[in-house]
Design a protein around this motif. Structure first.
Motif, PDB file in Angstrom:
ATOM      1  N   LYS A 112      26.474  67.414   3.541  1.00  0.00           N
ATOM      2  CA  LYS A 112      27.094  68.262   2.520  1.00  0.00           C
ATOM      3  C   LYS A 112      27.947  67.354   1.659  1.00  0.00           C
ATOM      4  CE  LYS A 112      27.398  72.406   5.324  1.00  0.00           C
ATOM      5  NZ  LYS A 112      28.277  73.402   5.909  1.00  0.00           N
ATOM      6  N   GLU A 113      27.995  67.690   0.400  1.00  0.00           N
ATOM      7  CA  GLU A 113      28.723  66.811  -0.516  1.00  0.00           C
ATOM      8  C   GLU A 113      29.354  67.616  -1.634  1.00  0.00           C
ATOM      9  OE1 GLU A 113      27.220  62.744  -1.097  1.00  0.00           O
ATOM     10  OE2 GLU A 113      26.661  63.592  -3.041  1.00  0.00           O
ATOM     11  N   THR A 114      30.536  67.190  -2.021  1.00  0.00           N
ATOM     12  CA  THR A 114      31.201  67.733  -3.203  1.00  0.00           C
ATOM     13  C   THR A 114      31.439  66.562  -4.144  1.00  0.00           C
ATOM     14  OG1 THR A 114      32.297  69.423  -1.876  1.00  0.00           O
ATOM     15  CG2 THR A 114      33.197  68.999  -4.072  1.00  0.00           C
ATOM     16  N   GLU A 115      30.925  66.700  -5.354  1.00  0.00           N
ATOM     17  CA  GLU A 115      31.090  65.660  -6.376  1.00  0.00           C
ATOM     18  C   GLU A 115      31.852  66.261  -7.552  1.00  0.00           C
ATOM     19  OE1 GLU A 115      26.779  63.489  -5.535  1.00  0.00           O
ATOM     20  OE2 GLU A 115      26.964  64.866  -7.216  1.00  0.00           O
ATOM     21  N   ILE A 116      32.730  65.466  -8.136  1.00  0.00           N
ATOM     22  CA  ILE A 116      33.424  65.857  -9.360  1.00  0.00           C
ATOM     23  C   ILE A 116      32.887  64.943 -10.457  1.00  0.00           C
ATOM     24  CG2 ILE A 116      35.628  66.125 -10.549  1.00  0.00           C
ATOM     25  CD1 ILE A 116      35.513  67.897  -8.079  1.00  0.00           C
TER      26      ILE A 116
END
Length: 161
Positions: A112-116
């Motif tokens: 899982k990944e959160t990128e800005i």
């Protein structure tokens, strides 16, 4: 199609290994969870030296979003492009199964990944991966030789492009 065949082959080898007394237990999973946690921390820190140190000199990354890259220089360029494209990246990985055959290992997991991005937009992604590791004789460390992953939630969408 080639990626699917590689993935199916790796899964077949993993399943075949069950009958060959391959090692897979909590200790094996802990070893590879530690390595994937290190990988994720290098991604979050955008640490190029750290991330490339986890790969063999002849390693290949095969993602569904672009052509495969082979060799440490190409892998470094791959991560440089990814890191430069986002203000921040937070990556988490979980080992689903890990099988060791002597100095070779096949490890399957989810991520899982959160990128800005550069505009400040938050992008959430997830998928699965399978890695082929080898234990280097000189260092006795496990290194990634082949990394195959996808971002499952966008597979159908990308397939149409």
């Amino acid at each position: 199609m080639k990626r699917i065949m590689i993935l199916l082959g790796l899964i077949a080898l993993i399943n075949y290994g069950v009958n060959l007394n391959a090692q897979s237990n909590d200790e094996v999973i802990e070893i590879f969870q530690s390595i994937t946690d290190e990988w994720a921390s290098h991604v979050t820190a955008k640490n190029l030296d750290g991330i490339t140190s986890l790969y063999t000199d002849d390693a290949t990354i095969d993602a569904n979003t672009q052509e495969a890259v082979t060799g440490k220089d190409a892998i470094r360029d791959y991560f440089t492009g990814w890191f430069d494209s986002f203000q921040s990246i937070k990556n988490q990985q979980t080992i689903i199964s890990a099988w060791v055959f002597g100095d070779n290992a096949y490890v399957y997991g989810s991520w899982k990944e959160t990128e800005i991005n550069e505009n400040g937009d938050e992008i959430e992604l997830s998928g699965n991966w399978v890695n082929y590791f080898v234990k280097e004789k000189a260092t006795n460390l496990w290194k990634i030789r082949h990394e195959l992953w996808n971002d499952a939630q966008f597979f159908e969408f990308r397939k149409k492009d």
